[in-house]
Design a protein around this motif. Structure first.
Motif, PDB file in Angstrom:
ATOM      1  N   PHE A 167      10.143  48.413 -13.557  1.00  0.00           N
ATOM      2  CA  PHE A 167      11.013  47.768 -13.009  1.00  0.00           C
ATOM      3  C   PHE A 167      11.665  48.214 -12.331  1.00  0.00           C
ATOM      4  O   PHE A 167      12.403  48.766 -11.435  1.00  0.00           O
ATOM      5  CB  PHE A 167      10.392  46.780 -13.313  1.00  0.00           C
ATOM      6  N   HIS A 168      13.203  48.624 -14.154  1.00  0.00           N
ATOM      7  CA  HIS A 168      14.515  48.577 -13.841  1.00  0.00           C
ATOM      8  C   HIS A 168      14.394  50.024 -13.042  1.00  0.00           C
ATOM      9  O   HIS A 168      14.766  50.640 -12.277  1.00  0.00           O
ATOM     10  CB  HIS A 168      14.971  48.110 -14.788  1.00  0.00           C
ATOM     11  N   LEU A 169      13.519  51.104 -13.672  1.00  0.00           N
ATOM     12  CA  LEU A 169      13.477  52.514 -12.974  1.00  0.00           C
ATOM     13  C   LEU A 169      12.951  52.442 -11.640  1.00  0.00           C
ATOM     14  O   LEU A 169      13.996  53.117 -10.058  1.00  0.00           O
ATOM     15  CB  LEU A 169      12.749  53.458 -13.989  1.00  0.00           C
ATOM     16  N   VAL A 170      11.654  51.753 -11.285  1.00  0.00           N
ATOM     17  CA  VAL A 170      11.470  51.819 -10.570  1.00  0.00           C
ATOM     18  C   VAL A 170      12.835  51.090  -8.450  1.00  0.00           C
ATOM     19  O   VAL A 170      12.300  51.967  -7.918  1.00  0.00           O
ATOM     20  CB  VAL A 170      10.341  51.170  -9.593  1.00  0.00           C
ATOM     21  N   THR A 171      12.886  50.137  -9.636  1.00  0.00           N
ATOM     22  CA  THR A 171      14.324  49.357  -8.399  1.00  0.00           C
ATOM     23  C   THR A 171      14.555  50.376  -8.725  1.00  0.00           C
ATOM     24  O   THR A 171      15.578  50.479  -6.759  1.00  0.00           O
ATOM     25  CB  THR A 171      14.794  49.031  -9.041  1.00  0.00           C
ATOM     26  N   PHE A 172      15.782  51.254  -9.101  1.00  0.00           N
ATOM     27  CA  PHE A 172      17.112  52.314  -8.439  1.00  0.00           C
ATOM     28  C   PHE A 172      16.199  53.227  -7.861  1.00  0.00           C
ATOM     29  O   PHE A 172      17.106  53.951  -6.812  1.00  0.00           O
ATOM     30  CB  PHE A 172      17.354  52.820 -10.071  1.00  0.00           C
ATOM     31  N   ALA A 173      15.139  54.111  -8.152  1.00  0.00           N
ATOM     32  CA  ALA A 173      14.111  54.819  -7.852  1.00  0.00           C
ATOM     33  C   ALA A 173      14.347  54.332  -6.184  1.00  0.00           C
ATOM     34  O   ALA A 173      14.011  55.233  -5.281  1.00  0.00           O
ATOM     35  CB  ALA A 173      12.908  55.483  -8.236  1.00  0.00           C
ATOM     36  N   SER A 174      13.854  53.642  -5.609  1.00  0.00           N
ATOM     37  CA  SER A 174      13.065  53.215  -4.431  1.00  0.00           C
ATOM     38  C   SER A 174      14.210  52.741  -3.635  1.00  0.00           C
ATOM     39  O   SER A 174      13.674  53.429  -2.113  1.00  0.00           O
ATOM     40  CB  SER A 174      12.588  51.949  -4.262  1.00  0.00           C
ATOM     41  N   ASN A 185      25.109  58.515   1.131  1.00  0.00           N
ATOM     42  CA  ASN A 185      24.686  58.588   3.093  1.00  0.00           C
ATOM     43  C   ASN A 185      23.176  58.269   2.470  1.00  0.00           C
ATOM     44  O   ASN A 185      22.274  57.605   4.162  1.00  0.00           O
ATOM     45  CB  ASN A 185      24.972  59.515   3.900  1.00  0.00           C
ATOM     46  N   SER A 186      22.542  58.869   2.284  1.00  0.00           N
ATOM     47  CA  SER A 186      20.647  58.288   1.618  1.00  0.00           C
ATOM     48  C   SER A 186      20.385  57.475   1.095  1.00  0.00           C
ATOM     49  O   SER A 186      18.636  56.881   1.217  1.00  0.00           O
ATOM     50  CB  SER A 186      20.714  59.448   1.188  1.00  0.00           C
ATOM     51  N   LEU A 187      21.331  56.004   0.854  1.00  0.00           N
ATOM     52  CA  LEU A 187      21.190  54.991   0.354  1.00  0.00           C
ATOM     53  C   LEU A 187      20.225  54.601   0.825  1.00  0.00           C
ATOM     54  O   LEU A 187      20.588  53.883   2.391  1.00  0.00           O
ATOM     55  CB  LEU A 187      21.990  54.642  -0.670  1.00  0.00           C
ATOM     56  N   SER A 188      18.775  53.803   0.971  1.00  0.00           N
ATOM     57  CA  SER A 188      18.887  52.480   1.653  1.00  0.00           C
ATOM     58  C   SER A 188      18.337  50.786   0.875  1.00  0.00           C
ATOM     59  O   SER A 188      17.929  50.306   1.746  1.00  0.00           O
ATOM     60  CB  SER A 188      16.418  53.400   1.228  1.00  0.00           C
ATOM     61  N   GLY A 189      18.919  50.322   0.496  1.00  0.00           N
ATOM     62  CA  GLY A 189      19.326  49.100  -0.211  1.00  0.00           C
ATOM     63  C   GLY A 189      20.307  49.563  -1.088  1.00  0.00           C
ATOM     64  O   GLY A 189      21.010  50.075  -1.541  1.00  0.00           O
ATOM     65  N   GLY A 190      20.412  48.226  -1.951  1.00  0.00           N
ATOM     66  CA  GLY A 190      21.292  47.465  -2.839  1.00  0.00           C
ATOM     67  C   GLY A 190      20.738  46.923  -3.940  1.00  0.00           C
ATOM     68  O   GLY A 190      19.656  46.151  -3.719  1.00  0.00           O
ATOM     69  N   PHE A 191      21.015  46.339  -5.144  1.00  0.00           N
ATOM     70  CA  PHE A 191      20.682  45.878  -6.234  1.00  0.00           C
ATOM     71  C   PHE A 191      21.398  44.052  -5.794  1.00  0.00           C
ATOM     72  O   PHE A 191      22.449  43.337  -5.624  1.00  0.00           O
ATOM     73  CB  PHE A 191      21.743  46.219  -7.285  1.00  0.00           C
TER      74      PHE A 191
END
Length: 372
Positions: A167-174, A185-191
């Motif tokens: 879940f941690h890995l997928v959260t970062f990659a997603s 500039n490519s980030l599509s979200g945050g924590f």
């Protein structure tokens, strides 16, 4: 087997190799930023977590301007503990129609804050010694403006917590934070556990009010900032800010990951989503084909497994105190992820809503739209 091993290994490199970690150096130049910061803690029934967080703030070399605990309808000793610690406490008014609970509490805290900077942090996290100064240094890398989000470092203390690994890995990659092809500039979200920004930037984009009905408020707030041409960043909090996830047992962990994970997946960049699906598929295929090859080529299979676990460990050690031995049962980690993911789909499409800390959470997109 070799095809699936190479596919899963290469996809791992592409998706998870660049987990961004805050630098350990503490620069005294950032003292003034800390002193201009309002720390906002949305708290609903957090009597077990709040003392650890407040103590960690008080241990910092330099103190923030103010600490605001937003008592969000707690029925335990949350408010009493906060007052005893000498921090500012505000009682969130009854939640208005169309809001999710955490966004409501954050909005109340932001409107009550006096600082030039706003720091939102969940009550189950805490700062490492020197963590606040390290965070200020990371924020200066985006020229001291925009939004910075941090995934607190996962301090694992019980055996079942290691099953949060995928879940941690997928959260970062997603969100595009750890991908080898990602750019600022490519980030599509945050924590969602930690967010830092200038007060001016927060209110300019509308803050939590603009994403008030969102289940996954971290994704939506970062997307909102990006749509307003604000810079965003997403980091691992290693050596700066940490957390203990779901300390009350396996059921809490399963439900915690399930309540909004599929909603977050629906908001993932399509390319990232497809690569994650391919990685999971290739990894499961590697496992099952490896079982079939184990007796005919045991040395080759073992070498592939060790290499795969080594790669997983290198990435996960930047996210939590995972160890090589924790990941020897990585097939079970993957199967747990798939099972909980499908449970999240069930919660989203069939139950339509769920509860968390005694409050209803809207999990269906249809209901979110009806609230607006």
């Amino acid at each position: 087997m070799m095809f699936w091993f190479l596919a899963s290994f290469l996809l791992h490199i592409v998706l998870f190799w660049r987990v961004p970690v805050i630098q350990r150096d503490c620069n005294p130049r950032h003292f003034s930023n800390v002193r201009k910061t309002s720390v906002i803690i949305p708290a609903r029934n957090e009597e077990n977590n709040l003392p650890n967080l407040l103590n960690s703030i008080q241990r910092q070399e330099v103190q923030p301007m103010e600490i605001i605990v937003v008592n969000d309808g707690s029925t335990d000793r949350t408010k009493e503990i906060a007052l005893r610690k000498g921090v500012r406490v505000i009682d969130a008014p009854p939640i208005e129609h169309g809001w999710q609970g955490k966004s409501w509490a954050c909005w109340q805290g932001a409107n009550a804050a006096n600082g030039d900077y706003l720091l939102f942090i969940d009550a189950d996290a805490w700062f490492e010694d020197g963590g606040l100064l390290r965070i200020m240094g990371a924020y200066q890398q985006q020229l001291g403006k925009g939004i910075m989000t941090i995934h607190p470092y996962h301090k694992i203390r019980d055996w079942y917590e290691v099953f949060s690994s995928i879940f941690h890995l997928v959260t970062f990659a997603s969100i595009g934070s750890s991908n080898i092809y990602s750019t600022p500039n490519s980030l599509s979200g945050g924590f969602g556990q930690f967010l830092y920004c200038r007060s001016f930037d927060y209110f300019k984009i509308g803050g939590h009010r603009e994403i008030r009905s969102a289940v996954v408020e971290n994704m939506e707030l970062a997307k909102l900032a990006k749509s307003k041409n604000e810079s965003i960043s997403a980091w691992s909090g290693k050596d700066a800010v940490s957390m203990r996830m779901y300390p009350n047992g396996k059921k809490e962990m399963i439900y915690g990951w399930s309540k909004s994970f599929f909603s977050g997946a629906l908001q993932t960049n399509p390319i990232n989503f497809l690569l994650i699906v391919f990685w999971i598929t290739a990894s499961l295929s590697f496992i099952f084909s490896g079982i079939g090859t184990l007796f005919s080529e045991p040395i080759l299979v073992l070498l592939c497994i060790i290499t795969y676990i080594w790669a997983l460990t290198l990435s996960l050690r930047k996210i939590g105190n995972f160890h090589f031995m924790d990941l020897l049962l990585f097939p079970l980690h993957l199967l747990a992820f798939v099972g909980i993911f499908f449970y999240s789909i069930y919660l989203t499409f069939f139950t339509k809503s769920s509860t968390w800390k005694g409050r209803s959470i809207i999990t269906s997109k249809e209901k979110e739209e009806n609230l607006e």
